[in-house]
Design an enzyme around this catalytic site. Structure first.
Site, PDB file in Angstrom:
ATOM      1  CG  ASP A  40      -7.472  -6.305   5.336  1.00 58.85           C
ATOM      2  OD1 ASP A  40      -6.594  -5.782   6.867  1.00 58.85           O
ATOM      3  OD2 ASP A  40      -6.190  -6.042   4.121  1.00 58.85           O
ATOM      4  CB  ILE A  99      -0.924   0.408   1.019  1.00 48.34           C
ATOM      5  CG1 ILE A  99      -2.024   1.459   0.545  1.00 48.34           C
ATOM      6  CG2 ILE A  99      -0.225   0.342   2.278  1.00 48.34           C
ATOM      7  CD1 ILE A  99      -2.963   0.512  -0.269  1.00 48.34           C
ATOM      8  CE  LYS A 155      -8.130  -1.537   5.672  1.00 54.22           C
ATOM      9  NZ  LYS A 155      -7.730  -2.929   4.777  1.00 54.22           N
ATOM     10  CB  SER A 213      10.550  -0.729   5.026  1.00 51.69           C
ATOM     11  OG  SER A 213       9.763  -1.118   4.819  1.00 51.69           O
ATOM     12  NE  ARG A 214      10.136  -6.079   8.448  1.00 47.34           N
ATOM     13  CZ  ARG A 214       8.940  -7.216   8.928  1.00 47.34           C
ATOM     14  NH1 ARG A 214       9.392  -7.788  10.260  1.00 47.34           N
ATOM     15  NH2 ARG A 214       8.563  -7.515   8.112  1.00 47.34           N
TER      16      ARG A 214
HETATM   17  P1  NAP Z   1       2.619  -5.988   3.241  1.00 43.64           P
HETATM   18  O1  NAP Z   1       2.903  -5.538   1.272  1.00 43.64           O
HETATM   19  O2  NAP Z   1       2.697  -6.513   4.185  1.00 43.64           O
HETATM   20  O3  NAP Z   1       2.986  -3.787   3.463  1.00 43.64           O
HETATM   21  C1  NAP Z   1       3.869  -3.636   4.910  1.00 43.64           C
HETATM   22  C2  NAP Z   1       4.602  -3.971   5.145  1.00 43.64           C
HETATM   23  O4  NAP Z   1       5.359  -3.465   6.476  1.00 43.64           O
HETATM   24  C3  NAP Z   1       6.236  -5.008   4.486  1.00 43.64           C
HETATM   25  O5  NAP Z   1       6.456  -4.869   3.558  1.00 43.64           O
HETATM   26  C4  NAP Z   1       7.061  -4.574   5.416  1.00 43.64           C
HETATM   27  O6  NAP Z   1       7.848  -3.970   4.537  1.00 43.64           O
HETATM   28  C5  NAP Z   1       6.233  -4.178   7.140  1.00 43.64           C
HETATM   29  N1  NAP Z   1       6.202  -4.706   8.178  1.00 43.64           N
HETATM   30  C6  NAP Z   1       6.513  -4.305   9.534  1.00 43.64           C
HETATM   31  N2  NAP Z   1       6.483  -4.756  10.310  1.00 43.64           N
HETATM   32  C7  NAP Z   1       6.572  -6.401   9.349  1.00 43.64           C
HETATM   33  C8  NAP Z   1       5.980  -7.690  10.334  1.00 43.64           C
HETATM   34  N3  NAP Z   1       5.775  -8.101  11.644  1.00 43.64           N
HETATM   35  N4  NAP Z   1       5.157  -8.434   9.217  1.00 43.64           N
HETATM   36  C9  NAP Z   1       5.135  -8.014   8.460  1.00 43.64           C
HETATM   37  N5  NAP Z   1       5.490  -6.914   7.404  1.00 43.64           N
HETATM   38  C10 NAP Z   1       6.124  -5.730   8.732  1.00 43.64           C
HETATM   39  O7  NAP Z   1       0.836  -4.573   3.389  1.00 43.64           O
HETATM   40  P2  NAP Z   1      -0.147  -4.060   2.433  1.00 43.64           P
HETATM   41  O8  NAP Z   1      -0.973  -4.704   1.206  1.00 43.64           O
HETATM   42  O9  NAP Z   1       0.848  -2.626   1.974  1.00 43.64           O
HETATM   43  O10 NAP Z   1      -0.369  -3.079   3.818  1.00 43.64           O
HETATM   44  C11 NAP Z   1      -0.431  -3.093   5.290  1.00 43.64           C
HETATM   45  C12 NAP Z   1      -1.509  -2.252   5.753  1.00 43.64           C
HETATM   46  O11 NAP Z   1      -2.129  -1.523   4.859  1.00 43.64           O
HETATM   47  C13 NAP Z   1      -2.372  -3.277   6.631  1.00 43.64           C
HETATM   48  O12 NAP Z   1      -3.467  -2.805   7.663  1.00 43.64           O
HETATM   49  C14 NAP Z   1      -3.496  -3.304   5.006  1.00 43.64           C
HETATM   50  O13 NAP Z   1      -4.461  -3.450   5.959  1.00 43.64           O
HETATM   51  C15 NAP Z   1      -3.615  -1.822   4.680  1.00 43.64           C
HETATM   52  N6  NAP Z   1      -4.223  -1.385   3.254  1.00 43.64           N
HETATM   53  C16 NAP Z   1      -3.484  -2.163   1.860  1.00 43.64           C
HETATM   54  C17 NAP Z   1      -3.900  -2.222   1.175  1.00 43.64           C
HETATM   55  C18 NAP Z   1      -3.568  -3.254  -0.138  1.00 43.64           C
HETATM   56  O14 NAP Z   1      -4.734  -3.139  -1.485  1.00 43.64           O
HETATM   57  N7  NAP Z   1      -2.717  -3.678   0.197  1.00 43.64           N
HETATM   58  C19 NAP Z   1      -5.517  -1.348   0.533  1.00 43.64           C
HETATM   59  C20 NAP Z   1      -5.503  -0.271   1.734  1.00 43.64           C
HETATM   60  C21 NAP Z   1      -5.228  -0.922   3.132  1.00 43.64           C
HETATM   61  P3  NAP Z   1      10.084  -4.675   5.764  1.00 43.64           P
HETATM   62  O15 NAP Z   1       9.666  -6.271   5.194  1.00 43.64           O
HETATM   63  O16 NAP Z   1      10.501  -4.085   4.674  1.00 43.64           O
HETATM   64  O17 NAP Z   1       9.946  -4.095   6.864  1.00 43.64           O
END
Ligand code: NAP
Length: 315
Positions: free
Chosen positions: A172, A18, A94, A40-41
């Protein structure tokens, strides 16, 4: 609203899907912020100071005025506490956390520190949501139906956190529907029935069937399912004594009665452009915005749940 005379320096924690798809482009477009650092890690942004952890970013980039937390919700509370303690304005993706209590605590901390806390609900900024809200404002709602069906393997490949406690499974995406519902209805509803289908090899639901009650016998049903192949459905249909409004494609299309769905007038402004404009405005006004209504309904759905084990989920 007082407009700051120069963009605020913002750091992003969690450079994942996101952050890349929406936050970084919107920060570049909307003008109220400049991306100055990331934490970010495993990822970073070219030309922007990169740190591996939030604490390192707060120590290494003290000039930051605001932080956007784009990590999964399970790690958000500790990060938000640290950012607030460092005097930063904080934007929460969110859902705003993993429990109601931790978000209430963040509200108190932000207030005591005199910083803005903004719990975002991006779907509320979809192009047709405000039109639906205004149309419903003067009408009598009789019932409604939410259909939120998508393919988890397409939208969340490899995201283990959605299946872990606090990831909330199908809520989610489902919480996005609830964020729209709680925005457009002219009254509050409360949950009366919840059936959650939980794969035998996971702890979080893959499908949910909910019913909400409102004043005058109004009933809203919701059907969330993560097993949808083919066309994906993000629709909310609300019936009134004076016709029907249907929001489709996540709130970006609207139809009245049986008319063809139409897009909103300003489709070029994205949900996240509106989020960053609002964050900027809240900071300028010295206010916070934390509406827990969608999150409360999810908590209630877990509390009232009739849990049905279902087939194991294999990605
Ligand atoms: P994601 O791709 O998994 O990314 C989150 C990032 O946070 C990871 O790449 C990771 O980066 C970091 N991170 C830090 N601690 C972590 C942990 N314990 N476990 C996993 N990742 C960790 O997730 P996302 O889809 O962006 O979603 C993040 C948030 O945005 C959620 O709350 C989701 O509901 C919300 N959201 C997502 C979307 C969508 O379309 N995906 C849309 C709207 C809102 P590093 O490994 O580099 O630390």
């Amino acid at each position: 609203m007082i407009q700051p005379d120069k963009p605020l320096r913002l750091g992003i924690a969690g450079v994942g899907k996101i952050a890349r798809d929406e936050h970084i482009p919107s920060i570049g477009r909307t003008g109220g912020f400049v991306l100055s650092a990331t934490a970010s890690r495993n990822a970073g942004v070219d030309g922007v100071a990169g740190f591996r952890a939030l604490d390192e970013m707060l120590a290494g980039a003290p000039e930051l005025e605001a932080v956007a937390l784009c990590t999964p919700p399970q790690v958000r509370y500790d990060m938000a506490c640290a950012a607030i303690a460092a005097g930063k304005h904080v934007l929460l993706e969110k859902p705003p956390g993993v429990t109601l209590s931790e978000v209430h605590d963040l509200v108190d901390r932000a207030q005591a520190a005199g910083v803005t806390l903004y719990a975002t609900w991006h779907s509320r900024h979809a192009a047709c949501v405000e039109t639906a809200r205004l149309w419903l404002e003067q009408r009598t709602v009789t019932d409604g139906h939410i259909t939120w069906r998508e393919d988890v393997t397409h939208w969340h490949p490899g995201q283990d956190w959605i299946w872990e406690p606090g990831g909330m499974g199908v809520f989610d995406p489902g919480i996005n529907a609830l964020s729209i519902l709680t925005e457009i209805l002219p009254f509050a509803v409360h949950l009366v029935r919840s059936t959650l289908e939980v794969p035998e090899n996971r702890s979080q639901p893959i499908a949910a069937s909910l019913a909400f009650a409102g004043p005058g016998g109004a009933e809203i049903e919701a059907d969330f399912d993560w097993r949808q192949k083919g066309p994906q459905t993000w629709d909310i249909r609300i019936e009134t004594t004076d016709g029907t409004v249907t929001l489709s494609q996540g709130g970006s299309r609207i139809a009245f009665d049986d008319s063809a769905p139409k897009p909103g007038s300003d489709q070029h402004v994205t949900e996240y452009d509106r989020i960053y404009r609002r964050f900027s405005g809240l900071i300028a006004d010295g206010r916070s915005d934390v509406d827990l209504a969608p999150f409360r309904h999810v908590a209630d759905a877990f509390m009232l749940a009739d849990i049905k084990p279902t087939a194991p989920f294999v990605e």
